[in-house]
Design a protein around this motif. Structure first.
Motif, short mmCIF file in Angstrom:
data_model
loop_
_atom_site.label_atom_id
_atom_site.label_comp_id
_atom_site.label_asym_id
_atom_site.label_seq_id
_atom_site.Cartn_x
_atom_site.Cartn_y
_atom_site.Cartn_z
N ASN A 185 25.53 74.19 42.38
CA ASN A 185 25.17 73.06 42.93
C ASN A 185 23.29 73.34 42.85
OD1 ASN A 185 23.67 71.50 44.73
ND2 ASN A 185 25.33 71.37 46.08
N ARG A 186 22.69 72.80 41.70
CA ARG A 186 21.34 72.59 41.65
C ARG A 186 20.46 72.04 42.61
NH1 ARG A 186 20.29 72.81 35.33
NH2 ARG A 186 22.31 73.79 34.56
N THR A 187 20.95 71.11 43.41
CA THR A 187 20.33 70.52 44.67
C THR A 187 19.96 71.57 45.41
OG1 THR A 187 21.20 68.44 43.85
CG2 THR A 187 20.29 68.60 45.94
N LEU A 188 21.24 72.25 45.85
CA LEU A 188 21.27 73.56 46.73
C LEU A 188 20.09 74.50 46.17
CD1 LEU A 188 22.24 74.99 49.28
CD2 LEU A 188 24.15 75.92 48.06
N TRP A 189 20.10 74.95 45.07
CA TRP A 189 19.27 75.96 44.45
C TRP A 189 17.71 75.37 45.03
CZ3 TRP A 189 21.54 76.21 39.01
CH2 TRP A 189 22.70 76.66 39.11
N ARG A 190 17.57 74.23 44.64
CA ARG A 190 16.03 73.74 44.64
C ARG A 190 15.86 73.63 46.16
NH1 ARG A 190 17.57 70.68 40.20
NH2 ARG A 190 18.35 69.18 41.25
N LEU A 191 16.67 73.20 46.95
CA LEU A 191 16.44 73.04 48.58
C LEU A 191 16.21 74.53 49.16
CD1 LEU A 191 18.67 69.94 49.62
CD2 LEU A 191 16.10 70.12 49.18
N THR A 192 16.95 75.28 48.63
CA THR A 192 16.91 76.70 49.06
C THR A 192 15.40 77.42 48.89
OG1 THR A 192 19.29 77.06 49.05
CG2 THR A 192 17.93 79.11 49.23
N GLY A 193 15.23 77.13 47.79
CA GLY A 193 13.91 77.71 47.23
C GLY A 193 12.51 76.91 47.84
N ARG A 194 12.81 75.71 47.91
CA ARG A 194 11.63 74.69 48.59
C ARG A 194 11.51 75.33 50.25
NH1 ARG A 194 12.80 68.79 48.54
NH2 ARG A 194 12.35 69.05 46.35
N GLN A 195 12.77 75.42 50.83
CA GLN A 195 12.72 76.05 52.21
C GLN A 195 12.00 77.43 52.22
OE1 GLN A 195 13.06 74.24 54.91
NE2 GLN A 195 12.29 75.89 56.13
N ILE A 196 12.35 78.31 51.43
CA ILE A 196 11.78 79.77 51.61
C ILE A 196 10.37 79.45 50.95
CG2 ILE A 196 11.63 81.66 49.90
CD1 ILE A 196 14.94 81.39 49.69
N GLY A 197 10.15 78.59 50.28
CA GLY A 197 8.50 78.40 50.01
C GLY A 197 7.69 77.95 51.38
N HIS A 198 8.46 76.95 51.95
CA HIS A 198 7.84 76.36 52.94
C HIS A 198 7.44 77.69 54.09
CE1 HIS A 198 7.63 72.52 51.69
NE2 HIS A 198 9.01 72.29 51.94
N GLU A 199 8.48 78.40 54.20
CA GLU A 199 8.39 79.46 55.31
C GLU A 199 7.29 80.43 55.13
OE1 GLU A 199 12.48 80.58 56.38
OE2 GLU A 199 12.92 78.58 56.94
N ALA A 200 7.55 80.80 53.77
CA ALA A 200 6.53 81.96 53.19
C ALA A 200 5.28 81.31 53.30
CB ALA A 200 6.84 82.22 51.68
N ARG A 201 4.96 80.17 53.06
CA ARG A 201 3.62 79.68 52.90
C ARG A 201 2.89 79.40 54.57
NH1 ARG A 201 -0.67 80.27 50.54
NH2 ARG A 201 0.53 80.02 48.53
N ALA A 202 3.85 79.05 55.36
CA ALA A 202 3.60 78.95 56.94
C ALA A 202 3.41 80.36 57.46
CB ALA A 202 4.95 78.24 57.73
N LEU A 203 3.94 81.48 57.09
CA LEU A 203 3.77 82.77 57.55
C LEU A 203 2.47 83.28 56.70
CD1 LEU A 203 7.17 84.49 57.45
CD2 LEU A 203 6.00 83.96 59.53
N MET A 204 2.02 82.94 55.72
CA MET A 204 0.82 83.24 55.18
C MET A 204 -0.30 82.75 55.69
SD MET A 204 -0.77 84.94 52.82
CE MET A 204 -2.27 84.81 52.08
N ASN A 205 -0.22 81.38 55.87
CA ASN A 205 -1.12 80.49 56.66
C ASN A 205 -1.53 80.96 58.20
OD1 ASN A 205 -1.45 78.86 54.49
ND2 ASN A 205 -0.17 77.25 55.08
N ALA A 206 -0.32 81.47 58.55
CA ALA A 206 -0.77 82.06 59.98
C ALA A 206 -0.95 83.59 59.98
CB ALA A 206 0.91 81.93 60.66
N GLY A 207 -1.15 84.15 58.74
CA GLY A 207 -1.63 85.41 58.67
C GLY A 207 -0.60 86.47 58.97
N GLN A 208 0.67 85.98 58.66
CA GLN A 208 1.81 86.95 59.20
C GLN A 208 2.65 87.44 57.75
OE1 GLN A 208 4.06 85.77 62.70
NE2 GLN A 208 2.02 85.18 63.52
N ALA A 209 2.09 86.95 56.53
CA ALA A 209 2.95 87.37 55.62
C ALA A 209 3.06 88.84 55.31
CB ALA A 209 2.27 86.51 54.68
#
Length: 129
Positions: free
Chosen positions: A103-127
């Motif tokens: 399911n390529r849509t699942l792959w993309r959405l999973t990757g997108r969410q991981i990216g959002h969470e990683a960026r949020a943690l980076m922006n918060a100085g908790q990466a």
């Protein structure tokens, strides 16, 4: 939500982005200029790095790159079981089971969410890895 509490407690003291630090000389260097092409920026970065900075950074446990103002960083993160260790983030299916969904849509959405969470943690100085 857990991510909102991370963002609410954001601190820029942990961020290591020499391109936004106007007190340091790096922000005026071409590799920090987002209007240039990726190829131009990478060429500038690599031209500034010594061989002693390049070789150890071919591994996931990168060393400090003084010529670019970058701190040492461990780039490893498998992310499907959450980014940044002990932080409360989404737990996804193992990559092998996600792949078996075909399911390529699942792959993309999973990757997108991981990216959002990683960026949020980076922006918060908790990466971290």
């Amino acid at each position: 939500s857990p991510m909102m509490s991370v963002l609410a407690s954001a601190s820029t003291s942990w961020q290591n982005n020499p391109c936004v630090d106007t007190a340091a000389p790096y922000h005026k260097q071409p590799w920090c200029d987002a209007s240039l092409s990726i190829d131009e920026r990478i060429t500038d970065m690599l031209g500034r790095m010594s061989l002693d900075e390049k070789i150890p950074n071919l591994n996931t446990a990168g060393v400090e790159i003084k010529s670019l103002g970058l701190s040492a960083y461990n780039w490893w993160e498998e992310a499907s079981s959450g980014v940044s260790g002990g932080k409360q983030t989404t737990k996804f299916a193992y990559p092998i089971t996600t792949g078996m969904s075909f399911n390529r849509t699942l792959w993309r959405l999973t990757g997108r969410q991981i990216g959002h969470e990683a960026r949020a943690l980076m922006n918060a100085g908790q990466a971290g890895s």
